[in-house]
Write a protein that holds these residues in place. Structure first.
Motif, mmCIF file in Angstrom:
data_model
loop_
_atom_site.group_PDB
_atom_site.id
_atom_site.type_symbol
_atom_site.label_atom_id
_atom_site.label_comp_id
_atom_site.label_asym_id
_atom_site.label_seq_id
_atom_site.Cartn_x
_atom_site.Cartn_y
_atom_site.Cartn_z
ATOM 1 N N SER A 277 37.812 -47.189 -42.508
ATOM 2 C CA SER A 277 37.487 -48.131 -41.434
ATOM 3 C C SER A 277 38.202 -47.775 -40.133
ATOM 4 C CB SER A 277 37.862 -49.548 -41.851
ATOM 5 O OG SER A 277 39.259 -49.635 -42.000
ATOM 6 N N GLN A 280 36.085 -45.899 -37.386
ATOM 7 C CA GLN A 280 35.054 -46.773 -36.828
ATOM 8 C C GLN A 280 35.641 -47.781 -35.855
ATOM 9 O OE1 GLN A 280 33.197 -48.430 -40.295
ATOM 10 N NE2 GLN A 280 32.654 -46.380 -41.006
ATOM 11 N N GLY A 283 37.464 -45.506 -32.657
ATOM 12 C CA GLY A 283 36.590 -44.636 -31.873
ATOM 13 C C GLY A 283 37.363 -43.698 -30.964
#
Lengths: 419, 337
Positions: A277, A280, A283
């Motif tokens: 995670s 994501q 970024g």
């Protein structure tokens, strides 16, 4: 008491005696005609670590299938490897009982296991007592190979080597790309894990002649880490070393970007930074971040890609650090068996101790060879450092260190360009 | 043949069998089972001094096993003291603790005494599980202690094979049986018996029941702690769940009750009958049903209590006596037993 009841008791006793006698008579089949190498594997197949145990089993099975299909152990007349699995449930006492059973009842020639350090630790004593070589693919607690035992062989790097490799990486990077690093900042979650790392960092920083400008533990449940980030900015370090769990790794990375803190490098310690995670949720903010892991699928080693594809096709998952170590362990064993040319545990131990494995299907790890030191620790084992970057297909983790395992064609960005 | 010579030859036969068994039985697994069988017979015989002769029901003897195991192990690991010496230190420590528990609790009757001993043993277990260090002593909490098998040999009470353990526990068992036999024929034995069955009557006759019970408790806790050290050296790995668990306390009491408490043969017979049940249920049912053996014990216990309230030793002793009578050729009957 009437006679009937006495007779009954006698009959029961006689039956019990018969059962015991039968067990003695048939409990141990005479040595099988075909030579097989019996390998006892104690891993968590149920309980809290079941998934990681299953990965270890899959990887072992894949390696053993390959070895057996390729003709088994040549020096033993093509002997096949037979795998016996025992479930530790991650419980030390279960692991010990299974080790006793595998050694005494199943008469295994070699033991492997047990992933959970808490299980591996007492099992080392059982193996030592009976003189059965015990290959530990991965269990990180340092003390496992620090008991003076002769029969334990650990393939993976131990706990204290994670920090060691972070500093080795830092040194290598400076040698390769310049960028004078003097000032270090340590920011870590305030649990056992973070504190343990920080303790070793301090020692390593002193040895390496670095200046520690910030030593900041924080609670990993914090919802706002801007005070910590402010402290980092004020301390003005060259390099920031982190130990973080999932949510705080994301929060720290995003807050650091928000405050535009200029650093030559940020180095994570796995955990939250390795969480799927993380990329994501951060970024662009995670660009150029370094992180330390056991293994990465893009590792630039002959056979690594193929092994990963085969594994994925078979079991539907990518190889992990744990799986790779288990896979390699079987090839280390095969190599030792070829040289031992015997099923005698003592001879296998000698061969293992003399291991120098630098090629073959098992060598898909980041480092170049397997050799055990006096304590049974693979002295060449090292971890892998990745850099987060976007090469056109989204942010990904790219292996950069050790240099021999670096992704082909990639040049690490170090020091990170200033904002 | 006279009864005496038959008895003697029976004893001799058992001794030869016990001594010779490891020579014919080469399987380490079965030897392991036998060692644990003797270990439990020993523990139960030690328990029997209080639980049998003194007529109370202690259900916390695992605490003494734990004290013995931890004391000798800590002394060996941290100070290099031979476990043989540590065994004695553990025994003495357990004796003191045993007296400390005995002083207030022996005034309690029936279930209250049993509950008090359970509470005490559980207290010790929880303490060990939650303490990593006690002063200079490393206890290691729930992770337990490991004895590295690096210096094998008699002086370190550590062996690579099972046979030495077999003979050590056999000797310990024989010694404790002999001790029990002597006590049962001594003044102390009669005091305990009288105090256990009719304390008021015994006290009225001038028997110091409390003192007799305390002496029994002291001996029992001392002997139990020795077994703790044996267990630690046998497995080389102890943790609170293995040596201070309630299961262990219960198993000892089960074996005594089913075998026949208050008799010399009872604990041995109980262990002989029940331990295989526990081992084979573990081997064949594995951990799919953990604690299955305790359920089986429970059922057996109910049946025995219903039909043989004095334990299985009673019908078996009768059977033996009748056999001896037949061999001796005198139909003397059971009275002469």
């Amino acid at each position: 008491m009437d006679k009937n009841r006495q007779r009954h008791i006698l009959e029961c006793l006689a039956a019990a005696c018969m059962i015991v006698a039968l067990n003695f008579a048939f409990g141990h089949p005479a040595g099988a005609a075909d030579k097989v190498v019996k390998v006892g594997n104690i891993i968590p197949l149920s309980g809290p670590s079941a998934s990681v145990g299953q990965q270890g089993k899959n990887a072992r099975d894949m390696a053993v299938e390959e070895i057996n299909a390729a003709g088994g152990i040549e020096s033993l007349g093509g002997a096949k490897i037979e795998m016996l699995y025992a479930d530790s449930e991650s419980k030390p006492e279960k692991g010990v009982a299974e080790a006793e059973r595998l050694i005494n009842t199943e008469k295994v020639n070699v033991l492997t296991g047990c992933w959970n350090s808490a299980v591996t630790y007492p099992v080392t004593a059982v193996a030592e007592r009976y003189g059965i070589p015990f290959i530990v693919p991965v269990s990180v607690a340092d003390k496992i190979t620090e008991q003076g035992f002769k029969n334990v062989f650990r393939i993976a790097a131990k706990d204290s080597w994670w920090t060691r490799d972070q500093f080795a990486f830092l040194k290598d990077m400076q040698a390769e790309f310049g960028g004078d690093v003097k000032r270090l900042a340590f920011v870590y979650e305030n649990g056992d894990w973070g504190k343990g790392f920080a303790e070793q960092w301090k020692k390593l920083a002193q040895e390496g002649g670095y200046e520690v400008v910030l030593d900041e533990p924080y609670p990993s449940t914090a919802t706002d880490l801007s005070p910590v980030v402010q402290k980092i900015r004020r301390a003005n370090p060259d390099v920031l070393l982190l130990v973080s769990n999932a949510a705080d790794a994301i929060l720290l990375t995003n807050t650091l970007a928000e405050y535009q803190v200029n650093l030559k490098a940020i180095i994570g310690s796995g955990g939250g930074h390795a969480d799927p995670s993380f990329l994501q949720a951060t970024g662009e903010n995670s660009r150029y971040l370094f992180d330390i892991v056991e293994w990465e699928t893009d590792i630039n080693k002959p056979g690594a890609k193929e092994a990963n594809e085969k594994y994925k096709a078979k079991y539907g998952q990518n190889l992990t650090g744990e799986a790779v170590d288990a896979y390699l362990a079987m090839y280390v064993l095969k190599d030792a068996l070829e040289r031992a040319g015997s099923l005698d545990p003592g001879k296998i131990r000698e061969a293992l101790a003399a291991t120098r494995l630098d090629s073959g299907p098992g060598m898909i790890v980041g480092y170049d060879s397997v050799e055990f030191d006096e304590s049974g620790q693979n002295k060449n084992a090292s971890l892998v450092i990745v850099q987060v970057n976007d090469l056109g297909s989204g942010f990904e983790r790219i292996t950069v260190w050790p240099k021999g395992a670096r992704r082909a064609g990639y040049t690490p960005v170090f020091p990170v360009p200033q904002k | 043949m006279t009864r005496r010579s038959i008895n003697q030859s029976a004893c001799l036969l058992v001794a030869v069998l016990a001594l010779g068994l490891p020579l014919v039985m080469r399987s380490a697994t079965y030897l392991h089972i036998l060692i644990l069988l003797y270990f439990y017979a020993y523990l139960t015989t030690s328990w029997n001094l209080v639980g049998g002769f003194a007529g109370v029901l202690p259900l916390g003897h695992a605490a003494f096993v734990g004290i013995g195991a931890y004391t000798s192990t800590i002394l060996y690991l941290q100070y290099g003291v031979s476990p043989w010496l540590g065994m004695l230190v553990g025994g003495i420590l357990a004796t003191l603790v045993g007296i400390l528990i005995g002083l207030p609790t022996f005034k309690m009757r029936g279930a209250y005494f049993a509950l008090a001993t359970i509470a005490f043993a559980e207290g010790i277990r929880v303490m060990i599980e939650n303490i990593d260090r006690l002063g200079p002593f490393v206890i290691n909490g729930p992770r337990g202690l490991q004895i590295p098998p690096l210096k094998l040999g008699l002086s370190n009470f550590m062996f690579a094979v099972k046979e030495p353990y077999y003979y050590i526990i056999l000797i310990m068992l024989a010694a404790v049986l002999l001790l029990t036999y002597c006590i049962s024929r001594s003044k102390l034995g009669y005091y305990l018996n009288a105090g256990g069955e009719e304390p008021e009557a015994a006290m009225a006759l001038g028997v110091n029941v409390a003192r007799a019970k305390l002496i029994a408790m002291a001996m029992s806790s001392f002997l139990t702690a020795l077994a703790g050290t044996f267990y630690a050296q046998f497995t080389l790995y102890i943790h609170p769940k293995s040596v201070v668990s309630l299961d262990l306390s219960f198993e000892i009491a089960f074996i005594a009750l089913i075998g026949g408490r208050g008799s010399i043969a009872g604990p041995v017979l109980g262990a002989l009958l029940l331990r295989p049940v526990s081992d084979f249920s573990r081997i064949y049912f594995g951990d799919t049903v953990p604690g299955l053996h305790l359920i089986i014990f429970g059922v057996v216990l109910i049946l025995v209590m219903l039909y043989q309230p004095r334990g299985l030793q009673e019908p078996l002793t009768r059977l033996y006596n009748r056999l001896v009578d037949r061999l001796a050729g005198t139909e003397g009957g059971e009275a002469s037993a």
